[in-house]
Scaffold this active site. Structure first.
Site, PDB file in Angstrom:
ATOM      1  N   GLN A 126       0.834  -1.198   0.000  1.00 33.22           N
ATOM      2  CA  GLN A 126       0.000   0.000   0.000  1.00 33.22           C
ATOM      3  C   GLN A 126       0.873   1.254   0.000  1.00 33.22           C
ATOM      4  O   GLN A 126       1.759   1.386   0.845  1.00 33.22           O
ATOM      5  CB  GLN A 126      -0.865  -0.023   1.269  1.00 33.22           C
ATOM      6  CG  GLN A 126      -1.705   1.212   1.492  1.00 33.22           C
ATOM      7  CD  GLN A 126      -2.330   1.214   2.888  1.00 33.22           C
ATOM      8  OE1 GLN A 126      -1.763   0.706   3.841  1.00 33.22           O
ATOM      9  NE2 GLN A 126      -3.514   1.788   2.999  1.00 33.22           N
ATOM     10  N   SER A 129       0.697   6.720   3.025  1.00 31.70           N
ATOM     11  CA  SER A 129       1.376   7.742   3.829  1.00 31.70           C
ATOM     12  C   SER A 129       2.604   8.287   3.113  1.00 31.70           C
ATOM     13  O   SER A 129       3.202   7.614   2.268  1.00 31.70           O
ATOM     14  CB  SER A 129       1.844   7.145   5.164  1.00 31.70           C
ATOM     15  OG  SER A 129       0.762   6.684   5.898  1.00 31.70           O
ATOM     16  N   GLU A 244     -10.027  -2.014   6.112  1.00 35.19           N
ATOM     17  CA  GLU A 244      -8.801  -2.266   6.873  1.00 35.19           C
ATOM     18  C   GLU A 244      -9.093  -2.213   8.366  1.00 35.19           C
ATOM     19  O   GLU A 244      -8.652  -3.044   9.132  1.00 35.19           O
ATOM     20  CB  GLU A 244      -7.725  -1.222   6.527  1.00 35.19           C
ATOM     21  CG  GLU A 244      -6.406  -1.507   7.256  1.00 35.19           C
ATOM     22  CD  GLU A 244      -5.413  -0.355   7.229  1.00 35.19           C
ATOM     23  OE1 GLU A 244      -5.831   0.797   7.054  1.00 35.19           O
ATOM     24  OE2 GLU A 244      -4.220  -0.627   7.396  1.00 35.19           O
ATOM     25  N   SER A 379      -4.522   6.600  13.112  1.00 35.61           N
ATOM     26  CA  SER A 379      -4.212   6.515  14.542  1.00 35.61           C
ATOM     27  C   SER A 379      -5.507   6.510  15.353  1.00 35.61           C
ATOM     28  O   SER A 379      -6.558   6.947  14.876  1.00 35.61           O
ATOM     29  CB  SER A 379      -3.344   7.707  14.969  1.00 35.61           C
ATOM     30  OG  SER A 379      -4.133   8.881  14.995  1.00 35.61           O
ATOM     31  N   ASN A 380      -5.415   6.021  16.584  1.00 34.43           N
ATOM     32  CA  ASN A 380      -6.621   5.970  17.416  1.00 34.43           C
ATOM     33  C   ASN A 380      -7.161   7.367  17.715  1.00 34.43           C
ATOM     34  O   ASN A 380      -8.365   7.531  17.925  1.00 34.43           O
ATOM     35  CB  ASN A 380      -6.330   5.182  18.701  1.00 34.43           C
ATOM     36  CG  ASN A 380      -6.323   3.684  18.440  1.00 34.43           C
ATOM     37  OD1 ASN A 380      -6.175   3.255  17.286  1.00 34.43           O
ATOM     38  ND2 ASN A 380      -6.502   2.890  19.474  1.00 34.43           N
ATOM     39  N   GLU A 381      -6.277   8.363  17.708  1.00 33.98           N
ATOM     40  CA  GLU A 381      -6.757   9.741  17.883  1.00 33.98           C
ATOM     41  C   GLU A 381      -7.669  10.119  16.706  1.00 33.98           C
ATOM     42  O   GLU A 381      -8.741  10.713  16.899  1.00 33.98           O
ATOM     43  CB  GLU A 381      -5.576  10.716  17.956  1.00 33.98           C
ATOM     44  CG  GLU A 381      -4.772  10.639  19.261  1.00 33.98           C
ATOM     45  CD  GLU A 381      -3.680   9.573  19.235  1.00 33.98           C
ATOM     46  OE1 GLU A 381      -3.642   8.760  18.283  1.00 33.98           O
ATOM     47  OE2 GLU A 381      -2.857   9.548  20.166  1.00 33.98           O
TER      48      GLU A 381
END
Lengths: 393, 376
Positions: A126, A129, A244, A379-381
């Protein structure tokens, strides 16, 4: 305690379990259970067994060569395979790019790519980023410029995990700089053998090479490499990331780890009694087990609802990743002093007796590497931001 | 509890911090860690010439005759530098044991050598089945004429891979978990019958699994009272835990500084990520965790050499629990706030997490210390 599945589901679970126990080579199962590195050949070996049985790509409908499982079967299949120590499916081909191909791929793309994704002949990585675009993915700057019938790509991608094993890539690139960021992004797929691609390893703090940075220097791809419509890549990416996030909840894997944690803690003695009977430790294990039970039911509810994953995907990602981390922390607690000796190979290439106990070598590196699960896949944030947005905040 | 620095401490602080800043850069450290030897002997010599090995060693042995509070200054600097040299095993544990348990010419000789940088030490005490129980000793020392013959296995001996001399605990009497009957022996690191399996720990410090197969030592190798060494070992363990608290404070301060700077300079969504409240709150938690840890460092330092074992145990356990919890918040938080880049081995942030995790697991983990505190 196990969840009460209908009898039909229980029979299916038995069938899957019997299949995995019969067909999964013991050597691969041991590596999975000891958290050691699964080679591409191991992965292909297991994929061949799944293809022969007609169970490869369990999330796929029958028309594309999948088994056409219903939601219950799919959940059971994933959980049992993980519990029994089968290698996890590689997400990039089966779970990420394929749903996009189902939705917007051309008939030619579907015919060319899907059968070979199914057999793992096409092994995807992939390219999302970039050095300057992590959580703010839409700011990505890798460019694709049209040149006759081709597109020419220049730029750099970060965290191209498994790119060193992959022979295909799907990636997001900027195709329009004049419009709002999200509206100038397109998605491409092409072979990693295309001239101009350089893959450089990134070693993570567990001492292992999982991921890479990948450079694109005048990489020329045909117009058939474009997925769907030009400048619609962001929409496709959201669809893909939803899948995902569902898959990285890793409920089956956490169930396997929980079982192994209890087994290990029953063998380790602390002042003359099994660690598993030591109240503070036992209660911490129980707390994680309860969270995992809730998550399993949440996942079932999300699947039962049908359609493409919504906010449940964010929830599954956040809670699933936190549970994975807690389990690695508990393993480190169980290991005690034997969590200290550090072996990046996780005991794999060491012919000696294990230091401490059999699986001790994998616990430290696995604890460290599992810090990534609250970072990757959004990210979890960022996940919590999305959840709060859906609440109307 | 004294929050100000003495003149000696200010000097030590300048010396140790300059050493770390100039000689223990992250790039230098990478070279040290990549070498076959588990530490840099050249740097060890430099520690000696700067007086850092003799902080708690009497002046007549070449030391500076200082206190644990003085040692704490050096340890904090070494925590910042993620120093892998066997300072903990030699200067904290080794010197501590010799200072309290030994006397006469041998004491003077050993301490003089440590201060000069010509002798490294390691306490070989923990065993494969002992976990953190200090009284659990299965290794045996059998009397044979004027000698003792040692048999057994020691686990995760910090500094044991390279130590010139090992201080080995072995049972001269009693059953595996009796409080009485444990004796310490001073044994050459390469004595006949010693087999070492050397490795690096998660924090890159050298360590080893060590087996003793009919290792013969003279009666004069005994350190401290025959059969009565457990209190010495407990004191050493508490000193080790206190030292780690100091190291952790240095490590936490350093990684918090690095993370704060990253929050101010890394841009996403058109602004520094430190402008996002959720990240601000995590950073605030990390800063508060560091402060709580630092407070407990003062407690640990005050009680590190406390002769009243019960008082000492409770204070050190309290400090170690707080420091370990803070270390989790800071170490894991620093990686999370850095995102993917925080996961890479090329960035120092992950190495701080590795050090803080290791500190949590040495000389008693959270469960062990919280249990000991609660039972006191």
């Amino acid at each position: 305690m196990d969840l009460k599945y209908p009898e039909r589901a229980a029979r299916f679970a038995d069938e899957v379990r019997a299949f995995v126990r019969k067909e999964l080579p013991a050597e691969i199962r041991d590596k999975v259970q000891r958290r050691q590195k699964i080679t591409p050949e191991d992965q292909r070996t297991w994929q061949r067994k799944l293809c022969d049985k007609g169970w490869a790509c369990p999330s796929w409908p029958k028309e594309y060569g999948g088994p056409g499982f219903d939601v219950m079967e799919r959940m059971i299949f994933d959980n049992i395979c993980s519990e029994e120590g089968a290698p996890s499916a590689l997400p990039f081909g089966e779970l990420m790019i394929s749903p996009v191909l189902f939705a917007v791929g051309s008939p030619e793309q579907k015919a060319q790519l899907l059968p070979k994704i199914r057999t793992l002949e096409y092994w995807f990585c992939q390219g999302f980023s970039e050095p300057g675009s992590g959580s703010d993915l839409a700011s990505l700057r890798t460019r694709a410029v049209q040149d006759g019938d081709d597109w020419v790509i220049n730029g750099q991608k970060m965290w191209t995990s498994g790119a060193h094993n992959a022979n295909w890539i799907f990636m997001l690139v900027r195709t329009n700089t004049e419009v709002k960021q999200q509206e100038g992004i397109s998605m491409f797929v092409f072979p990693m053998s295309t001239p101009g691609i350089t893959v450089r390893p990134i070693v993570t703090m567990d001492g292992e090479h999982h991921t890479n940075e990948t450079f694109f220097d005048n990489v020329r791809v045909p117009k058939t490499a474009l997925i769907g419509e030009v400048n619609k890549g962001w929409t496709y990416a959201k669809l893909l990331l939803g899948h995902e996030r569902t898959s990285i909840a890793r409920i089956g894997q956490s169930k396997r780890e929980l079982r192994r944690l209890k087994a290990l803690a029953s063998e380790i003695n602390i002042t003359g009694a099994p660690l598993m009977d030591h109240t503070p430790f036992r209660d911490r294990v129980a707390a994680v087990e309860i969270e995992l039970l809730a998550l399993e039911i949440t996942a079932l509810r999300a699947i039962a609802k049908g359609g493409s994953p919504g906010v449940e995907a964010n929830l599954l990602k956040v809670k699933g990743s936190e549970i994975q981390q807690k389990l690695t922390e508990l393993f480190m607690d169980a290991a005690g002093p034997y969590g200290l000796p550090f072996d990046p190979d996780r005991g794999l290439h060491d012919g000696n007796e294990p230091i401490g106990f059999d699986e001790a070598a994998s616990l430290g590196p696995n604890y460290l590497m599992t810090r990534v699960v609250t970072i990757y896949g959004g990210s979890n944030e960022i996940q919590r931001n999305i959840v709060s947005k859906t609440l109307g905040l | 509890m004294d929050f100000t620095l003495t003149e000696t401490q200010s000097l030590l602080k300048d010396t140790a911090e300059r050493l770390v800043r100039e000689k223990y850069t992250f790039d230098e450290r990478k070279k040290i860690v990549a070498a076959d030897e588990s530490y840099s002997k050249a740097l060890w010599d430099e520690f000696a010439s700067l007086g850092l090995l003799g902080v708690e060693i009497d002046e007549d042995c070449g030391g500076i005759g200082g206190s644990f509070a003085d040692l704490a200054i050096v340890l904090e600097a070494f925590g910042r530098g993620l120093v892998v040299e066997p300072y903990l095993s030699t200067v904290v544990i080794g010197v501590g044991l010799i200072n309290t348990a030994d006397k006469g010419d041998r004491r003077k000789d050993l301490l003089t050598q440590v201060a000069a940088g010509t002798l490294t030490l390691a306490l070989a005490h923990g065993e494969p089945k002992s976990r953190y129980s200090l009284e659990h000793v299965e290794t045996r020392a059998r009397k044979d004429g004027g000698d003792y013959v040692i048999n057994g296995a020691k686990a995760v001996v910090i500094g044991g891979d390279s130590a010139d001399k090992l201080i080995v605990s072995a049972r001269t009497d009693g059953n595996a978990t009796d409080r009485n009957g444990v004796t310490l022996f001073l044994v050459d690191g390469n004595a006949a019958g010693i087999h070492k399996r050397a490795y690096r720990n998660m924090d890159d410090r050298g360590a080893a699994e060590i087996t003793f197969e009919n290792v013969r030592v003279p009666e004069s190798a005994v350190l401290g009272p025959v059969g009565g060494a457990l209190p010495l070992i407990e004191a050493a363990n508490d000193r080790g835990a206190a030292a780690l608290c100091c190291e952790a404070a240095g490590a936490m301060k350093a990684v918090n500084e690095i993370t704060l700077e990253y929050l101010k300079t890394r841009n996403q969504f058109g602004r520094p990520i430190g402008k996002f409240q959720v990240l601000q709150h995590r950073m605030a938690d990390m800063a508060m965790a560091e402060e709580q840890a630092r407070s407990m460092v003062y407690l640990a330092v005050d009680f590190a050499n406390e002769p009243d074992a019960a008082e000492r145990a409770q204070a050190i356990s309290a400090a170690k629990v707080q420091i370990s919890h803070s270390g989790q918040i800071v170490g894991r938080g620093a990686v999370q706030l850095h995102g993917g880049i925080g996961m890479t081995i090329e960035l120092v942030v992950g190495h701080y997490m590795r050090r803080l995790t290791s500190i949590e697991k040495m000389f008693g983990d959270i469960d062990w210390h919280i249990g000991r505190f609660a039972a006191a």
